[in-house]
Enzyme design. Sequence first.
Site, mmCIF file in Angstrom:
data_model
loop_
_atom_site.group_PDB
_atom_site.id
_atom_site.type_symbol
_atom_site.label_atom_id
_atom_site.label_comp_id
_atom_site.label_asym_id
_atom_site.label_seq_id
_atom_site.Cartn_x
_atom_site.Cartn_y
_atom_site.Cartn_z
ATOM 1 N N GLN A 120 -12.582 -4.564 32.618
ATOM 2 C CA GLN A 120 -12.685 -4.532 34.075
ATOM 3 C C GLN A 120 -13.572 -5.667 34.579
ATOM 4 O O GLN A 120 -14.764 -5.695 34.281
ATOM 5 C CB GLN A 120 -13.288 -3.188 34.495
ATOM 6 C CG GLN A 120 -13.244 -2.932 35.981
ATOM 7 C CD GLN A 120 -13.947 -1.619 36.312
ATOM 8 O OE1 GLN A 120 -15.140 -1.479 36.116
ATOM 9 N NE2 GLN A 120 -13.199 -0.672 36.832
ATOM 10 N N GLY A 121 -13.015 -6.592 35.314
ATOM 11 C CA GLY A 121 -13.779 -7.739 35.806
ATOM 12 C C GLY A 121 -14.181 -7.562 37.253
ATOM 13 O O GLY A 121 -13.597 -8.165 38.170
ATOM 14 N N SER A 123 -18.030 -6.630 38.334
ATOM 15 C CA SER A 123 -19.414 -7.049 38.598
ATOM 16 C C SER A 123 -19.610 -8.537 38.344
ATOM 17 O O SER A 123 -18.974 -9.122 37.460
ATOM 18 C CB SER A 123 -20.380 -6.279 37.698
ATOM 19 O OG SER A 123 -20.403 -4.924 38.048
ATOM 20 N N SER A 155 -17.425 -4.576 29.748
ATOM 21 C CA SER A 155 -17.298 -3.861 28.479
ATOM 22 C C SER A 155 -15.958 -4.184 27.826
ATOM 23 O O SER A 155 -14.927 -4.203 28.496
ATOM 24 C CB SER A 155 -17.392 -2.351 28.704
ATOM 25 O OG SER A 155 -18.680 -2.015 29.144
ATOM 26 N N GLU A 238 -12.512 6.236 38.823
ATOM 27 C CA GLU A 238 -13.641 6.169 37.902
ATOM 28 C C GLU A 238 -14.693 7.240 38.211
ATOM 29 O O GLU A 238 -15.282 7.826 37.322
ATOM 30 C CB GLU A 238 -14.288 4.782 37.980
ATOM 31 C CG GLU A 238 -15.518 4.654 37.095
ATOM 32 C CD GLU A 238 -16.006 3.222 36.972
ATOM 33 O OE1 GLU A 238 -15.378 2.335 37.565
ATOM 34 O OE2 GLU A 238 -17.010 3.023 36.288
#
Lengths: 372, 413
Positions: A120-121, A123, A155, A238
């Site tokens: 997941q890009g 932040s 992550s 999420e």
Amino acid sequence: VDIDDFRDEARTWLAENKPAEPRPQSGQAMRQWDCEWQLRQYDGGWAGLDWPVEYGGRGLGLLERIVWYEEYVQCGLRIEPNCTVVATAHAGPTLIARGNDEQKHRHLGPILRGEQVWCQGFSEPGSGSDLASLRCRGVVDGDDLVVTGQKVWTSFAHVADYQELLVRTDPGAARHRGISWVICDMRLPGIDVRPIASIDGEQHFNEVFYDEVRIPLSNVVDELDNGWSVAMSNLAIERGPIALEYQLRTIRDVDELICLARERGVASDAGLAARLARARAGAMALRAMAYHAVAMTPPGEFAPAVTLTARPFWTELRQELGRLSLDILGAGGLELNGWTQEWLTAFSATIAGGTKDIQKNVIGERVLGLPR
Amino acid sequence: MKLGLTPEQDQIADTARQFLASELPLTARADGGREHDALWRKCAELGWFGLGIPEAYGGAGLGPVDEVLLFRELGRALAPVGFLAAVAGQWIAVGARDARRQVTLSIGGLRPGLFVSPYVLDAGPDGAVVVADSAGLALHEWAEQVPVPGVDPSVRLARGRLGGQLVRYDDVLLPARLELLVAAMQVGIAEAVRDMSVAYCGERTQFDRPIGAFQAVKHRCADMAVRAYAAHAQLTFAAHMAGDRAPAAALHAAAAVTLANEAAMRNCADNIQNHGAIGFTREHTASRYTRRAQVLAQCVEPTKAAARLVHAPPERYEAIQSRQGDWFASQVARREPEGRNEMSEPGARVRVIVDEVKCEGHALCLSYAPEVFDMNDEERAVVLREEVGDDLLASVENAVAQCPVQAIRTEGR
């Protein structure tokens, strides 16, 4: 589906099919273990329980999901951040909700079968809680989006095939208007993934650099410049059902902690016993709250107000379990082992997926109606 | 076990709330407890002491879920703690097939106190007390009562000597059910002070802002909501387990009472802090709730509940079904939208309304109806045109349906 039959079926299948080998902690071996386990669950009919049948799921509800994870935990498996989680719990549901037919066809089946690992890009160094301030640029050039910038705290980027990437495509527009959600192939030239070791010694974190990475415009999900709303549907996922699964694990964590206290001969220490009792009560309440979420949730939806309210309870309990384990271990807590590692990992609980400070604002304003 | 409430169960809570608001208003509370005699009789007439008593004994034939609903309201209304012993006394009498004593108890003719060694709470003139142990509940004689000033003046506190046993009934579920009633009263208090704080912090202004806008205060209120929610969830779950006589029912009751005591005590402390000096005054409701929470927290020996939680083996899950619906609908102070106006003319224009409080900035509405919605600087949806016609109706309805927090509604169609 009769829920009793479903539970029996899950229990029997897990007893016969749960992985015999322990999960490797890092690298390609970890990826391979996670993907093979995902495929085995898919072959057994346990992947995508609440995904629509047309996309390879079983079309079931939140209740079945909870029962599945209760049995999952009870058979001794740990629910933990697994490198298939971003794909199965975030990217997949987002594509189902917002992707086009071609995107769905290309990704949904492989995700359920454990053939695609996603990261997941979101932040960036300057954009954490204030996500809408993100600056990673995407410039349209012909049929491509040319991406330059940086993401961080990503992550599993080092083992991922694809990324849910948020980029700013219209710097002139209002902050939330000029963002696009794009499927980024992690093997494209110009992407540089550098690992960051985290406090617990794990190597899941990465920073990702993009140097004029050319992503086909056909990879934009929904419309160009409409990525904020796509991302928000993803964050809702999420904060919602995915958290329930981790919460259900807490009961088992407390059971193990009580065993540890017995082994160490400190279970009858009045101070520790009171804290262990409170921890077990709290873990039981997390399960009660999960069932409450089921009762409050019409099929196909989830109840954000109640799951949001459960979240700080869970994250703070998880950190208390870490402190408790140290107090039980005494000098034994000098060793790096599963307990001390979990104590350290638990610091992420009140940061990841929205800090507890932001979440308490949300509870205060959205649930209780206090002024901003 | 089936989770969820029936309409009849919803009604129990509604009726109790209305009755208590008129008969036992929080503003008109005097100390000493004696003035409750009339109230006691009325509550007995309403059948409140016999909700969980079989119909053959003149009770309502209901169970722990219903009892807990009632006692949550009683806790919120600061009703006498003696009601706990009134209900428990009837359980004992029914279990022991002591019909004569059960009838006396059901009409409030015998008013036992609750034994919290070495004290008795709210003992009546008859000198009987309810005593809980791990095997069951018993009714004992109670001699040489000496009144003692108590931390909560609205509860009669006395020391004395426990006399002979009048009647007992052994059933491990009975002490657990008594714990559930205590937990329910504590949950009622935890929720009541949460609501007090939210109301006060929304109104009280300092530095030209409502104090609830300050994060230090807002987060304290959020913590109160989290504690009350967790305790209430566990209480309801435990009551369903007790109703089913599930093997883990006593364990779940211990968890409920542990969390409910903590929620009540800590919420009461936070509520005083939120109110500032006024909350520190003796007659203020914040102060009354706080002192009552301490009394209830002593009704179940904390070490016994803790021991059960630490020593019970891991639970084996059983089937749980969920009845769809508003299980603990009132646990969060949600603002419900008003109903649509069904009577308006076809073809009329439709008004679009965004609930700013519910909106979480998901911005899905922008993608379905960009002509109608925009986001403001605080990332909340705003309505660009308040009325839409047929041309945009479908996209607005899509936005209404897709909003993950149901923050959009329409009126006029």
